[in-house]
Write a protein that holds these residues in place. Structure first.
Motif, PDB file in Angstrom:
ATOM      1  N   ASP A 153       0.954  -1.260   0.202  1.00 51.69           N
ATOM      2  CA  ASP A 153      -0.117   0.117   0.097  1.00 51.69           C
ATOM      3  C   ASP A 153       1.002   1.082  -0.011  1.00 51.69           C
ATOM      4  O   ASP A 153       0.436   2.256  -0.612  1.00 51.69           O
ATOM      5  CB  ASP A 153      -0.932   0.223   1.168  1.00 51.69           C
ATOM      6  CG  ASP A 153      -2.069  -0.896   1.173  1.00 51.69           C
ATOM      7  OD1 ASP A 153      -2.250  -1.593  -0.152  1.00 51.69           O
ATOM      8  OD2 ASP A 153      -2.565  -1.278   2.259  1.00 51.69           O
ATOM      9  N   LEU A 172       5.630  -4.656  -7.693  1.00 50.53           N
ATOM     10  CA  LEU A 172       4.147  -4.648  -7.858  1.00 50.53           C
ATOM     11  C   LEU A 172       3.577  -5.804  -8.790  1.00 50.53           C
ATOM     12  O   LEU A 172       2.803  -6.405  -8.412  1.00 50.53           O
ATOM     13  CB  LEU A 172       3.539  -3.403  -8.014  1.00 50.53           C
ATOM     14  CG  LEU A 172       3.667  -2.280  -7.081  1.00 50.53           C
ATOM     15  CD1 LEU A 172       2.846  -0.918  -7.382  1.00 50.53           C
ATOM     16  CD2 LEU A 172       2.955  -2.976  -5.653  1.00 50.53           C
ATOM     17  N   LEU A 179       4.190   5.365  -5.483  1.00 53.81           N
ATOM     18  CA  LEU A 179       4.444   5.461  -7.185  1.00 53.81           C
ATOM     19  C   LEU A 179       3.582   6.860  -7.547  1.00 53.81           C
ATOM     20  O   LEU A 179       3.852   7.542  -8.426  1.00 53.81           O
ATOM     21  CB  LEU A 179       3.707   4.453  -7.675  1.00 53.81           C
ATOM     22  CG  LEU A 179       4.752   3.092  -7.700  1.00 53.81           C
ATOM     23  CD1 LEU A 179       3.893   1.871  -8.020  1.00 53.81           C
ATOM     24  CD2 LEU A 179       5.569   3.410  -9.009  1.00 53.81           C
ATOM     25  N   GLU A 222       1.654  -8.941  -7.791  1.00 56.03           N
ATOM     26  CA  GLU A 222       0.244  -9.516  -8.545  1.00 56.03           C
ATOM     27  C   GLU A 222       0.494 -10.895  -9.191  1.00 56.03           C
ATOM     28  O   GLU A 222      -0.471 -11.379  -9.197  1.00 56.03           O
ATOM     29  CB  GLU A 222       0.095  -8.413  -9.439  1.00 56.03           C
ATOM     30  CG  GLU A 222      -0.205  -6.952  -8.713  1.00 56.03           C
ATOM     31  CD  GLU A 222      -0.645  -5.894  -9.812  1.00 56.03           C
ATOM     32  OE1 GLU A 222      -0.440  -6.063 -11.039  1.00 56.03           O
ATOM     33  OE2 GLU A 222      -0.903  -4.766  -9.511  1.00 56.03           O
ATOM     34  N   GLN A 260       2.438   1.722  -3.356  1.00 56.30           N
ATOM     35  CA  GLN A 260       1.531   2.406  -4.221  1.00 56.30           C
ATOM     36  C   GLN A 260       1.250   3.938  -4.033  1.00 56.30           C
ATOM     37  O   GLN A 260       1.459   4.520  -5.145  1.00 56.30           O
ATOM     38  CB  GLN A 260      -0.068   1.638  -4.262  1.00 56.30           C
ATOM     39  CG  GLN A 260       0.173   0.221  -4.861  1.00 56.30           C
ATOM     40  CD  GLN A 260      -0.870  -0.746  -4.442  1.00 56.30           C
ATOM     41  OE1 GLN A 260      -1.864  -0.461  -3.326  1.00 56.30           O
ATOM     42  NE2 GLN A 260      -1.255  -1.653  -5.510  1.00 56.30           N
TER      43      GLN A 260
END
Length: 81
Positions: free
Chosen positions: A14, A47, A20, A51, A17
């Motif tokens: 988190d 990331l 980013l 995923e 992100q």
């Protein structure tokens, strides 16, 4: 049951992100823009791995986060000048 490691990794993801998004907004005219681009690339690769189910180590994620915050601080100092 969710383990502490999964929770920590999710929190780090988190944060990654969030960084980013912020690093993306650094002006191309900034002195740190080129380095920010490289760090963003490493973050995006981490990331993508996450995923795909390949979990990056907490150490790797923490290092990327540290670099991201450092670059944001440098970019903010440029704006303040």
């Amino acid at each position: 049951m969710i383990s502490m490691t999964e929770t920590l990794t999710d929190d780090l993801i988190d944060t990654l992100q969030f960084l980013l998004f912020r690093l993306e907004r650094i002006s191309a005219d900034s002195v740190v823009a080129h380095r920010a681009s490289g760090v963003r690339g490493a973050m995006l690769r981490a990331l993508e791995q996450y995923e795909k189910g390949i979990i990056p180590s907490d150490k790797e994620l923490t290092l990327l986060i540290k670099h991201g915050y450092t670059l944001l601080q440098k970019a903010a100092r440029e704006i303040g000048r």
